[in-house]
Scaffold this active site. Sequence first.
Site, mmCIF file in Angstrom:
data_model
loop_
_atom_site.group_PDB
_atom_site.id
_atom_site.type_symbol
_atom_site.label_atom_id
_atom_site.label_comp_id
_atom_site.label_asym_id
_atom_site.label_seq_id
_atom_site.Cartn_x
_atom_site.Cartn_y
_atom_site.Cartn_z
ATOM 1 N N ARG A 114 5.722 11.366 0.258
ATOM 2 C CA ARG A 114 6.526 10.162 0.007
ATOM 3 C C ARG A 114 7.807 10.225 0.844
ATOM 4 N NH1 ARG A 114 4.474 10.748 -5.576
ATOM 5 N NH2 ARG A 114 6.045 12.272 -6.113
ATOM 6 N N PHE A 160 -4.110 2.375 -3.603
ATOM 7 C CA PHE A 160 -4.145 3.330 -4.722
ATOM 8 C C PHE A 160 -2.685 3.692 -5.074
ATOM 9 C CE2 PHE A 160 -7.863 4.065 -1.991
ATOM 10 C CZ PHE A 160 -8.911 3.825 -2.866
ATOM 11 N N ASP A 205 -3.794 -1.480 -6.763
ATOM 12 C CA ASP A 205 -4.336 -0.515 -7.711
ATOM 13 C C ASP A 205 -5.250 -1.259 -8.679
ATOM 14 O OD1 ASP A 205 -3.289 2.583 -8.493
ATOM 15 O OD2 ASP A 205 -4.437 1.533 -10.044
ATOM 16 N N SER A 206 -6.277 -0.548 -9.169
ATOM 17 C CA SER A 206 -7.216 -1.189 -10.099
ATOM 18 C C SER A 206 -6.628 -1.306 -11.497
ATOM 19 C CB SER A 206 -8.527 -0.406 -10.131
ATOM 20 O OG SER A 206 -8.264 0.949 -10.388
ATOM 21 N N ASP A 264 -4.318 6.822 -0.765
ATOM 22 C CA ASP A 264 -4.229 8.003 -1.637
ATOM 23 C C ASP A 264 -5.169 7.829 -2.825
ATOM 24 O OD1 ASP A 264 -3.401 10.384 -2.761
ATOM 25 O OD2 ASP A 264 -1.601 9.522 -3.676
ATOM 26 N N CYS A 279 -7.871 14.295 -2.488
ATOM 27 C CA CYS A 279 -7.490 15.353 -3.439
ATOM 28 C C CYS A 279 -8.729 15.988 -4.058
ATOM 29 C CB CYS A 279 -6.537 14.817 -4.504
ATOM 30 S SG CYS A 279 -7.242 13.500 -5.493
HETATM 31 N N1 SAH Z 1 -0.185 7.452 -4.484
HETATM 32 C C1 SAH Z 1 0.102 7.606 -5.885
HETATM 33 C C2 SAH Z 1 -1.010 8.280 -6.645
HETATM 34 C C3 SAH Z 1 -2.370 7.619 -6.559
HETATM 35 S S1 SAH Z 1 -3.478 8.116 -7.807
HETATM 36 C C4 SAH Z 1 1.445 8.310 -6.063
HETATM 37 O O1 SAH Z 1 1.970 8.913 -5.096
HETATM 38 O O2 SAH Z 1 2.001 8.282 -7.166
HETATM 39 C C5 SAH Z 1 -4.856 7.095 -7.573
HETATM 40 C C6 SAH Z 1 -4.699 5.679 -8.102
HETATM 41 O O3 SAH Z 1 -5.856 4.957 -7.688
HETATM 42 C C7 SAH Z 1 -4.628 5.506 -9.607
HETATM 43 O O4 SAH Z 1 -3.461 4.810 -9.938
HETATM 44 C C8 SAH Z 1 -5.875 4.689 -9.990
HETATM 45 O O5 SAH Z 1 -5.597 3.710 -10.983
HETATM 46 C C9 SAH Z 1 -6.212 4.013 -8.692
HETATM 47 N N2 SAH Z 1 -7.622 3.691 -8.438
HETATM 48 C C10 SAH Z 1 -8.726 4.430 -8.672
HETATM 49 N N3 SAH Z 1 -9.826 3.829 -8.177
HETATM 50 C C11 SAH Z 1 -9.408 2.679 -7.592
HETATM 51 C C12 SAH Z 1 -10.065 1.639 -6.885
HETATM 52 N N4 SAH Z 1 -11.380 1.675 -6.644
HETATM 53 N N5 SAH Z 1 -9.315 0.617 -6.425
HETATM 54 C C13 SAH Z 1 -7.984 0.574 -6.656
HETATM 55 N N6 SAH Z 1 -7.305 1.543 -7.301
HETATM 56 C C14 SAH Z 1 -8.005 2.585 -7.773
#
Ligand code: SAH
Length: 404
Positions: free
Chosen positions: A214, A236, A258-259, A308, A348
């Site tokens: 970040r 994400f 985000d979903s 991510d 990850c």
């Molecule tokens: N980048 C963030 C962490 C991401 S965690 C940070 O630094 O804080 C992954 C995220 O992806 C979660 O919030 C989850 O809700 C979302 N997610 C999972 N599958 C998804 C999809 N198919 N489409 C959109 N979001 C998704």
Amino acid sequence: MSRIPAIYLHKGREKSVLRRHPWVFSGAIRRVETQPQPGALVDVRSHDGTWLARGLWSPESEIRVRLLSWDETEEIDEGFWRARLERAIAGRAELATSGHSSAYRLVHAESDGIPGLIVDRYGDWLVLQALAIGIEIRKGMLARLLDGLLRPRGIYERSDEDVRLKEGLRLVNGPLLGEEPPELIEVFENGHVFAVDVRRGHKTGFYLDQRENRALLGDILRLDRDARRKTVLNAFAYTCGFAVYALDGLAQRVINVDSSADVLDLGRHNLALNGLEVNEDDFVVGDVFRVLREYRDRGESFDIIVLDPPKFARNAAQIGSAARGYKDINLLAFKLLRPGGLLMTFSCSGVIGADLFQKIVFGALLDSGREAQVLRHLGAGPDHPVALTFPEGAYLKGLLCRVW
Ligand code: SAH
């Protein structure tokens, strides 16, 4: 010490123990002397009875023993656990005293010599995860030791990761010691403020492992004279950690996808906490795979894309389908970037190594018809150390690419 039950390995299976890998798998075990209690200490011996190491017995898990010590004279008493915790805390002294961040990982399980234990600090609060039965039965003692060493206001337990089920443990989410934390804990990170929901948030509440990445995104924008004309796609997004840094770095716009509507709600709150403008159009609840396709079909483009995603592969059997998922989103991202744009892409999944991840991204690049350079290899910050004996600890890997 003589009363510690012994387990004997098959011939040849002592090799990984001698290399100080912390796990003994069920298939390596030939014979168990007397059935140890779940979570009890066991002595691991080679087929000919040679003492090798001492660890904690997990009868339900394929990882049957998690090793703690390779010194036969070392007693695993309260002093041992205190010393291990002190060592882990000392390893974060720089982070703690620099004053840059009030939230970081204090204990990173196997890599800190305490297999199965995660402890994260959020300001005055600690959040603990017990991921193995040997830690589960000692968590009260460990919480007391942490309390004595750090004097937090309270310790909250987030032992609700599915891996607990493999240990025959149920999922636990609740206060463990001291005061209960507030609904949202406000922490600071490199001059930014974030509200963390330690009860319902992912992991222990926040993606502490992405702190340095970040910050890198924020630095890239801050050093870019054209930042005010740059649009970032934060795919994400979770609670908009990358977005806060990018907007503080003066990016013109960050679109968060985000979903989960709930995490984006907290994301909006985080923007507001940092004095940043909240534009409704910049929060998209939806599936990244679908949303990126829509952007492609509409001919949209971006200057920076952060990808991510959650862990696509939980085990080796899922590597193939996970690889297709990673390739899909990276291919779309390459197509959506303006020439000279940046892709910050992560995985990850522990079972997908850095080499394989780079190959997947390379495959996506070829299909996209674009050109790209790797500017940096990315990973988790130093509060998530990786023991050299435990390469599995390097679960987070990423690439910063310039795309032409
Ligand atoms: N980048 C963030 C962490 C991401 S965690 C940070 O630094 O804080 C992954 C995220 O992806 C979660 O919030 C989850 O809700 C979302 N997610 C999972 N599958 C998804 C999809 N198919 N489409 C959109 N979001 C998704």
